[in-house]
Design a protein around this motif. Structure first.
Motif, PDB file in Angstrom:
ATOM      1  N   ARG A  70       0.824  -1.207   0.000  1.00 53.75           N
ATOM      2  CA  ARG A  70       0.000   0.000   0.000  1.00 53.75           C
ATOM      3  C   ARG A  70       0.859   1.260   0.000  1.00 53.75           C
ATOM      4  O   ARG A  70       0.574   2.221  -0.716  1.00 53.75           O
ATOM      5  CB  ARG A  70      -0.901  -0.029   1.246  1.00 53.75           C
ATOM      6  N   GLU A  71       1.930   1.264   0.820  1.00 54.98           N
ATOM      7  CA  GLU A  71       2.773   2.459   0.896  1.00 54.98           C
ATOM      8  C   GLU A  71       3.487   2.727  -0.425  1.00 54.98           C
ATOM      9  O   GLU A  71       3.770   3.873  -0.775  1.00 54.98           O
ATOM     10  CB  GLU A  71       3.794   2.324   2.030  1.00 54.98           C
ATOM     11  N   ALA A  72       3.767   1.644  -1.197  1.00 53.83           N
ATOM     12  CA  ALA A  72       4.411   1.825  -2.492  1.00 53.83           C
ATOM     13  C   ALA A  72       3.467   2.500  -3.479  1.00 53.83           C
ATOM     14  O   ALA A  72       3.898   3.297  -4.321  1.00 53.83           O
ATOM     15  CB  ALA A  72       4.876   0.473  -3.045  1.00 53.83           C
ATOM     16  N   MET A  73       2.160   2.209  -3.383  1.00 55.39           N
ATOM     17  CA  MET A  73       1.182   2.865  -4.248  1.00 55.39           C
ATOM     18  C   MET A  73       1.117   4.356  -3.960  1.00 55.39           C
ATOM     19  O   MET A  73       1.036   5.182  -4.874  1.00 55.39           O
ATOM     20  CB  MET A  73      -0.194   2.231  -4.058  1.00 55.39           C
ATOM     21  N   ILE A  74       1.149   4.704  -2.661  1.00 56.66           N
ATOM     22  CA  ILE A  74       1.123   6.125  -2.288  1.00 56.66           C
ATOM     23  C   ILE A  74       2.386   6.824  -2.799  1.00 56.66           C
ATOM     24  O   ILE A  74       2.319   7.925  -3.351  1.00 56.66           O
ATOM     25  CB  ILE A  74       0.987   6.278  -0.759  1.00 56.66           C
ATOM     26  N   ALA A  75       3.525   6.170  -2.606  1.00 53.19           N
ATOM     27  CA  ALA A  75       4.786   6.754  -3.076  1.00 53.19           C
ATOM     28  C   ALA A  75       4.773   6.903  -4.595  1.00 53.19           C
ATOM     29  O   ALA A  75       5.255   7.906  -5.135  1.00 53.19           O
ATOM     30  CB  ALA A  75       5.958   5.876  -2.633  1.00 53.19           C
ATOM     31  N   ALA A  76       4.207   5.929  -5.299  1.00 54.48           N
ATOM     32  CA  ALA A  76       4.139   5.998  -6.762  1.00 54.48           C
ATOM     33  C   ALA A  76       3.244   7.136  -7.212  1.00 54.48           C
ATOM     34  O   ALA A  76       3.550   7.836  -8.188  1.00 54.48           O
ATOM     35  CB  ALA A  76       3.637   4.671  -7.324  1.00 54.48           C
ATOM     36  N   ALA A  77       2.121   7.337  -6.505  1.00 54.45           N
ATOM     37  CA  ALA A  77       1.217   8.434  -6.847  1.00 54.45           C
ATOM     38  C   ALA A  77       1.921   9.781  -6.692  1.00 54.45           C
ATOM     39  O   ALA A  77       1.834  10.654  -7.568  1.00 54.45           O
ATOM     40  CB  ALA A  77      -0.032   8.375  -5.972  1.00 54.45           C
ATOM     41  N   LEU A  78       2.644   9.953  -5.570  1.00 54.10           N
ATOM     42  CA  LEU A  78       3.379  11.198  -5.345  1.00 54.10           C
ATOM     43  C   LEU A  78       4.481  11.373  -6.387  1.00 54.10           C
ATOM     44  O   LEU A  78       4.737  12.479  -6.879  1.00 54.10           O
ATOM     45  CB  LEU A  78       3.967  11.208  -3.936  1.00 54.10           C
ATOM     46  N   PHE A  79       5.150  10.266  -6.732  1.00 52.71           N
ATOM     47  CA  PHE A  79       6.229  10.321  -7.725  1.00 52.71           C
ATOM     48  C   PHE A  79       5.696  10.770  -9.079  1.00 52.71           C
ATOM     49  O   PHE A  79       6.312  11.603  -9.762  1.00 52.71           O
ATOM     50  CB  PHE A  79       6.893   8.940  -7.844  1.00 52.71           C
ATOM     51  N   VAL A  80       4.550  10.219  -9.489  1.00 46.36           N
ATOM     52  CA  VAL A  80       3.976  10.572 -10.787  1.00 46.36           C
ATOM     53  C   VAL A  80       3.598  12.042 -10.826  1.00 46.36           C
ATOM     54  O   VAL A  80       3.900  12.761 -11.781  1.00 46.36           O
ATOM     55  CB  VAL A  80       2.754   9.684 -11.084  1.00 46.36           C
ATOM     56  N   VAL A  81       2.935  12.515  -9.758  1.00 49.96           N
ATOM     57  CA  VAL A  81       2.487  13.909  -9.732  1.00 49.96           C
ATOM     58  C   VAL A  81       3.678  14.857  -9.758  1.00 49.96           C
ATOM     59  O   VAL A  81       3.754  15.781 -10.582  1.00 49.96           O
ATOM     60  CB  VAL A  81       1.614  14.177  -8.496  1.00 49.96           C
ATOM     61  N   MET A  82       4.613  14.651  -8.852  1.00 44.55           N
ATOM     62  CA  MET A  82       5.742  15.571  -8.749  1.00 44.55           C
ATOM     63  C   MET A  82       6.699  15.425  -9.934  1.00 44.55           C
ATOM     64  O   MET A  82       7.296  16.409 -10.385  1.00 44.55           O
ATOM     65  CB  MET A  82       6.468  15.337  -7.425  1.00 44.55           C
ATOM     66  N   GLY A  83       6.835  14.200 -10.449  1.00 45.08           N
ATOM     67  CA  GLY A  83       7.700  14.004 -11.603  1.00 45.08           C
ATOM     68  C   GLY A  83       7.163  14.693 -12.847  1.00 45.08           C
ATOM     69  O   GLY A  83       7.907  15.366 -13.570  1.00 45.08           O
ATOM     70  N   SER A  84       5.878  14.540 -13.103  1.00 46.11           N
ATOM     71  CA  SER A  84       5.284  15.206 -14.269  1.00 46.11           C
ATOM     72  C   SER A  84       5.300  16.723 -14.110  1.00 46.11           C
ATOM     73  O   SER A  84       5.522  17.458 -15.081  1.00 46.11           O
ATOM     74  CB  SER A  84       3.849  14.715 -14.464  1.00 46.11           C
TER      75      SER A  84
END
Length: 604
Positions: A216-230
């Protein structure tokens, strides 16, 4: 105090200000945005609890980034394509016309030369995405017609930051004869194209891989990564961070992980957006306002009035009704966050002095602070007699059951159908009802069920049964006549207004009709009998007897007229034996079998 302790104490101040100010201003009816601004002014310029407001503002802009990502999740690419006219037509007209009007005002004020006037005019023409979208979200108006048009203008303003920054380079006289502006534009277009490709082919597989791990924590980290990366990618290309987050949200709008991503991002969005508004209050320079009080007092309302009038005019010309144009005009009259960037860049390029740039930033900030108040006051200018309309978007519509009207009657019927495992396409013409139903997870389509094109778009060709659950008799009749004329083989189940309406519907040949009060009235009477001592079984039998009598009388009335079957009505207590012993002796004055039946045939 060490840097870590200072960071810790400043965080406590920011969160404490949000906790105290938001409930107070919400209770006063002024909105949370104004509360956050007030908290920032008190913490920073008044008591000097935090002095580096601009640094906090730079971090808190992530709140705007997350906000645009969530908005993007709600907009599928097809929906965005449908908005293209508002984005590039209405949006470009707003920026150009407002920019020219404010440029003329800046030039005539004799504070700036012609180059500085252009930068000031077009910088002030931009509005605040954070303030406008927060107000729309708070009022539940994001998906209304005026909310979508407002968002289209804001989206174009985010795109306009690239040519406006290039304009500063041109006005400064630097890179003469070079193709730097064209190169910047090409880089921006390439970045957008790269975002679209990555969103289409990389993002969904990425979340599928992570979902399989169950972390679950990896999904949250991935969501933040996608938003901030884009967001970072767009910033490197010269576009706004918010634009990058918005595009990544749009690319994931059709993903099966959309709702989970929204739930993961929402807490971060809420906190950071609150801190962003507080940071705007922190960055307000009270000394600049004090030293130029008269100029600011005059300039702020003039700038907001000019923007409001231009926006109202172009909205009316482009087809918005008066009420929607007023709402948009009072929602977008403030300056925006990109104004800070433009004015700072222009000062560094020598197009205006640092003090003038600070004054313009103060005007933008004060206009932001006045926006929630202006938006609330705009309600006094509404006519109030216009039917609010949403965009008719029927993507995904089509089921065995098509329901027209989703008031209380339709909601109860829909529950039965959904519990039975049936899908239902629901259309309704009330924007408020659609918003309310959407908050409970229902997918309701906006449209007028009395229009053939709406019924066709909602999938009536595939529907086995059409349920007409509208509240008004005349609307119900109109829908029934339309369906019978154009779709004669479709079965019609209709909500009836009263007994007379039931007779009319049967004469029209509908497959089934039911008076909206029949079942509730029967149940109410049964429960009353039970409360008076009648057994549940006997009360049920009495209720069924009344139902049979009512149906038999209705059949007679259809063929013989409204007065038929009056002898079937109970107008006085019957002899209860052998069901139950009477509670009192019979009244000798109750011998008339028609006593107390005035108008009963019309309303029962």
């Amino acid at each position: 105090m060490s840097a870590s302790n200072a960071f810790f104490s400043e965080t406590i101040l920011l969160l404490g200000g949000a906790v105290v100010a938001a409930p107070i201003f919400k209770k006063l009816g002024l909105g949370t945005v104004l509360g956050y601004l007030a908290a920032g002014i008190v913490i920073g310029p008044v008591f000097h609890g935090i002095t580096d407001g601009e640094q906090i503002l730079a971090v808190a802009e992530l709140g705007v980034v997350f906000l645009l990502f969530i908005i993007g999740l709600e907009l599928k690419p097809t929906r965005l394509w449908q908005m293209r006219r508002d984005i590039f037509g209405l949006g470009s007209a707003q920026v150009v016309l407002t920019g020219l009007a404010l440029t003329a005002l800046a030039w005539f004020s004799e504070v700036l030369d012609w180059r500085g006037s252009i930068v000031a005019g077009f910088g002030l023409a931009l509005s605040s995405t954070a303030f406008a979208m927060q107000i729309l979200e708070g009022d539940g108006d994001v998906n209304t017609r005026y909310g979508q048009r407002s968002f289209s203008m804001l989206l174009f303003q985010d795109l306009a930051i690239v040519p406006l920054l290039a304009l500063i380079t041109i006005l400064d006289g630097g890179d003469k004869g070079s193709n730097a502006p064209l190169l910047d534009f090409a880089i921006a277009v390439g970045a957008v194209a790269a975002m679209i490709v990555m969103g289409r082919y990389l993002l969904t597989p990425l979340f599928q891989i992570i979902a399989r791990t169950g972390a679950r924590e990896a999904m949250i980290a991935a969501a933040l990564f996608v938003v901030m990366g884009s967001a970072s990618l767009m910033q490197l290309a010269g576009l706004s961070m918010a634009m990058g987050a918005f595009l990544s949200g749009v690319m994931l709008a059709e993903s099966s992980y959309r709702h989970e991503l929204e739930a993961d991002i929402e807490p971060f969005r809420g906190v950071l957006l609150a801190i962003f508004f507080i940071a705007v209050g922190l960055s307000l320079e009270l000394d600049v306002l004090a030293n130029n009080a008269l100029f600011v007092i005059v300039a702020v309302p003039i700038v907001m009035a000019v923007k409001a009038m231009v926006i109202y005019g172009i909205c009316r010309i482009s087809g918005s009704p008066h009420d929607d144009a007023i709402r948009i005009a009072f929602l977008l009259p403030q300056g925006g966050e990109f104004g800070f960037v433009l004015f700072t860049t222009a000062a560094a390029a020598g197009l205006m002095s640092t003090s003038t740039a600070s004054l313009l930033v103060a005007i933008v900030t004060l206009s932001m602070a006045l926006t929630p108040i202006g938006s609330a006051l705009s309600k006094r200018l509404l006519n109030g007699d216009e039917q609010e309309e949403l965009d008719e978007d029927f993507e995904g519509a089509g089921a065995d059951v098509l329901m027209v009207g989703f008031s209380r009657f339709g909601q109860i019927a829909a529950q039965i159908l959904l519990a039975g495992g049936r899908s239902v396409t629901v259309i309704d013409f009330s924007a408020d009802r659609i918003r309310q139903a959407s908050s409970f997870g229902f997918r309701i389509y906006f449209g007028d069920g009395a229009r053939k094109d709406v019924l066709r778009s909602a999938g009536i060709d595939r529907a086995k049964i059409v349920l007409v659950c509208t509240q008004k008799k005349e609307i119900t009749d109109k829908v029934v006549e339309l369906v019978q004329a154009d779709y004669p083989h479709t079965r019609l189940y209709v909500r009836s207004y009263d007994r007379i309406h039931s007779i009319e519907l049967r004469n029209k040949g509908v497959d089934y009709e039911l008076r909206e009060t029949l079942e509730s009235g029967l149940l109410f009477g049964r429960r009353t009998l039970e409360a008076l001592g009648v057994s549940e079984v006997d009360a049920y039998e009495i209720g069924e007897d009344i139902r049979k009598r009512d149906e038999a009388r209705l059949v007679l009335q259809v063929s013989e007229g409204l007065q038929a079957g009056r002898d079937m009505l109970f107008s006085h207590p019957v002899r209860p034996e052998p069901l139950v012993k009477p509670k009192r002796a019979a009244d000798p004055f109750e011998d008339d079998p028609l006593a107390g039946t005035v108008d009963a045939t019309a309303d029962a």
